[in-house]
Write a protein that holds these residues in place. Structure first.
Motif, short mmCIF file in Angstrom:
data_model
loop_
_atom_site.label_atom_id
_atom_site.label_comp_id
_atom_site.label_asym_id
_atom_site.label_seq_id
_atom_site.Cartn_x
_atom_site.Cartn_y
_atom_site.Cartn_z
N ASN A 1 45.10 48.95 42.10
CA ASN A 1 43.99 49.86 42.60
C ASN A 1 44.04 50.75 44.21
O ASN A 1 44.21 50.10 45.02
N GLY B 1 46.77 42.50 38.89
CA GLY B 1 46.40 43.60 38.44
C GLY B 1 45.67 44.81 39.09
O GLY B 1 45.97 45.69 39.68
N GLY C 1 39.07 42.07 38.40
CA GLY C 1 39.52 42.60 37.03
C GLY C 1 38.53 42.89 36.14
O GLY C 1 38.02 44.01 35.37
N ASP D 1 36.65 45.96 34.54
CA ASP D 1 36.54 45.99 32.87
C ASP D 1 35.12 46.17 32.32
O ASP D 1 34.74 46.84 31.50
N GLY E 1 42.59 39.89 36.20
CA GLY E 1 41.57 40.07 35.11
C GLY E 1 40.82 38.81 35.06
O GLY E 1 39.74 38.52 34.44
O1 KG4 Z 1 47.16 40.46 36.55
P1 KG4 Z 1 46.85 41.31 35.23
O2 KG4 Z 1 47.91 42.08 34.71
O3 KG4 Z 1 46.47 40.30 34.19
C1 KG4 Z 1 45.70 39.08 34.44
O4 KG4 Z 1 46.42 38.02 34.72
O5 KG4 Z 1 44.44 38.94 34.27
O6 KG4 Z 1 45.45 42.11 35.92
C2 KG4 Z 1 44.80 42.85 34.80
C3 KG4 Z 1 43.37 43.35 35.21
C4 KG4 Z 1 42.74 44.28 34.11
O7 KG4 Z 1 41.32 43.71 34.47
C5 KG4 Z 1 42.73 45.54 34.79
O8 KG4 Z 1 41.50 46.44 34.36
C6 KG4 Z 1 42.87 45.46 36.25
O9 KG4 Z 1 43.75 44.41 36.41
N1 KG4 Z 1 43.46 46.58 36.94
C7 KG4 Z 1 43.07 47.49 37.61
C8 KG4 Z 1 43.93 48.61 37.86
N2 KG4 Z 1 45.08 47.98 37.29
C9 KG4 Z 1 44.68 47.20 36.67
N3 KG4 Z 1 41.47 47.64 38.00
C10 KG4 Z 1 41.00 48.62 38.70
N4 KG4 Z 1 41.98 49.63 39.23
C11 KG4 Z 1 43.27 49.59 38.88
N5 KG4 Z 1 44.00 50.59 39.20
#
Ligand code: KG4
Ligand code: ZN
Length: 340
Positions: A279, A275, A168, A172, A142
């Motif tokens: 996907n 995150g 991310g 979002d 994110g």
């Molecule tokens: O690494 P993370 O848990 O936290 C940060 O350090 O940012 O990543 C969270 C991000 C969010 O923007 C979320 O929407 C995205 O990862 N995310 C995804 C999926 N699962 C999580 N984006 C697209 N498809 C997914 N399946």
């Protein structure tokens, strides 16, 4: 040796206990808990830093107790505390770092500060220590979108990064425009996977530029939504097609730059983390790149967790690195600056 990992850089309070052999080549999970704050921030459409810090302060002692109980150990059995020192939200990092330093001081335990992105980068090695260097790390979260060349523990160089939004964030923001609650990325992806886009046309994201840039995509999506407002409100299949177009566009940008990096470096091992590595469309597209070995973390290790912090901290500790008590957080801390 037993290692306690503490992660509070954003909106997850995560604690884990790992055991490791002396060489740091074999890790076993004793216990882990991730307490997510998504419900708290949902109403605001994004993470509210002050609320996140207070929640970490409230949750950390509870989560720690739970993990120690599950691991059937006490603080006095822990030989190393690894804690996220940066990058991340300053107030959140401070809560975790001060908490960890307090424990280290009170129980005379060694402590090491960990770069959160390094945690994601080395995460695949925790599950599969046979992965050999060099590899290309694609971090898609994110807050970060980076391709990093990994030549060893503590040997990182930047290949490409985002000039504006992270992948991310792009998911979002697009999801928010479509009315999904925060964080909408996984929901948008879920709907996208039910359909194929054969209607909407979105620009290829910044193919010629050096790094990534996703801000133009947001504008293009917002124009498409305005133009098709009524149809999108009544037609779920059309919404799914738009979600598929958005997902394809983000995945295409990531894969295009990844292929370029593979070609330029001739490195044929790719490890993905963060995150967005959860996907499925991104996973399929990267796995389809010919002649390349790919590694993805288990779904629970794609997002923030204490295991990756304990693992990275242990690898650094075994190389003789330590952190002095009284250390401050590093809210901006590019991973290529942690080189040793
Ligand atoms: O690494 P993370 O848990 O936290 C940060 O350090 O940012 O990543 C969270 C991000 C969010 O923007 C979320 O929407 C995205 O990862 N995310 C995804 C999926 N699962 C999580 N984006 C697209 N498809 C997914 N399946
Ligand atoms: Zn992260």
């Amino acid at each position: 040796m037993l290692i306690l990992g503490i992660e509070t850089s954003c909106d997850e309070t995560a604690v884990a206990v790992l055991s490791s052999n002396e060489a740091g080549t074999n890790f076993a999970l004793c216990a882990e808990v991730v307490s997510s704050q998504i419900k708290l921030h949902e109403a605001y459409g994004g993470v509210v830093p002050e609320l996140a810090s207070r929640e970490h302060l409230k949750n950390l002692p509870i989560v720690l107790d739970q993990v120690l109980k599950e691991a059937q150990c006490e603080l006095n059995d822990i030989e190393l505390i690894a804690v996220t020192r940066g990058p991340g939200l300053k107030g959140c990092l401070l809560i975790g770092l001060d908490f960890a330093q307090g424990l280290a001081l009170a129980h005379s335990i060694s402590i090491i500060g960990v770069n959160h992105i390094e945690g994601h980068l080395l995460s695949p090695l925790y599950e599969d220590p046979s992965i050999s260097f060099p590899y290309l790390g694609l971090i898609v979260s994110g807050g970060h979108t980076e391709i990093v060349r990994v030549d060893g523990v503590g040997r990182y160089s930047l290949i490409a990064r985002s000039a504006d939004d992270a992948a991310g964030e792009a998911f979002d923001k697009a999801a928010a425009l479509l009315g999904f609650s925060y964080p909408g990325g996984p929901q948008l992806a879920k709907l996208a996977d039910t359909s194929k886009n054969n209607i909407f046309s979105l620009p290829k994201v910044m193919r010629e530029a050096e790094g990534f840039s996703f801000s133009g995509l947001k504008t293009a999506i917002s124009l498409l939504i305005k133009k098709n407002k009524d149809a999108l409100a009544s037609d779920e299949e059309l919404r799914a097609k738009l979600c598929a177009a958005i997902q394809d566009s983000i995945v295409d940008a990531l894969c295009y730059k990844l292929k370029k990096a593979i070609k330029e470096t001739s490195i044929r091992t790719v490890c993905v983390g963060g995150g967005v590595s959860a996907n499925q469309c991104l996973r399929r597209s990267i796995q389809a790149i010919k002649g390349v070995t790919t590694h993805f973390p288990a779904l629970k290790y794609c997002t923030d967790n204490g295991v990756m912090i304990a693992h990275t901290g242990a690898l650094r500790f075994m190389r003789g690195e330590r952190m002095e008590l009284g250390a401050d957080v590093k809210s901006r801390w590019p991973v290529w600056e942690v080189n040793s």
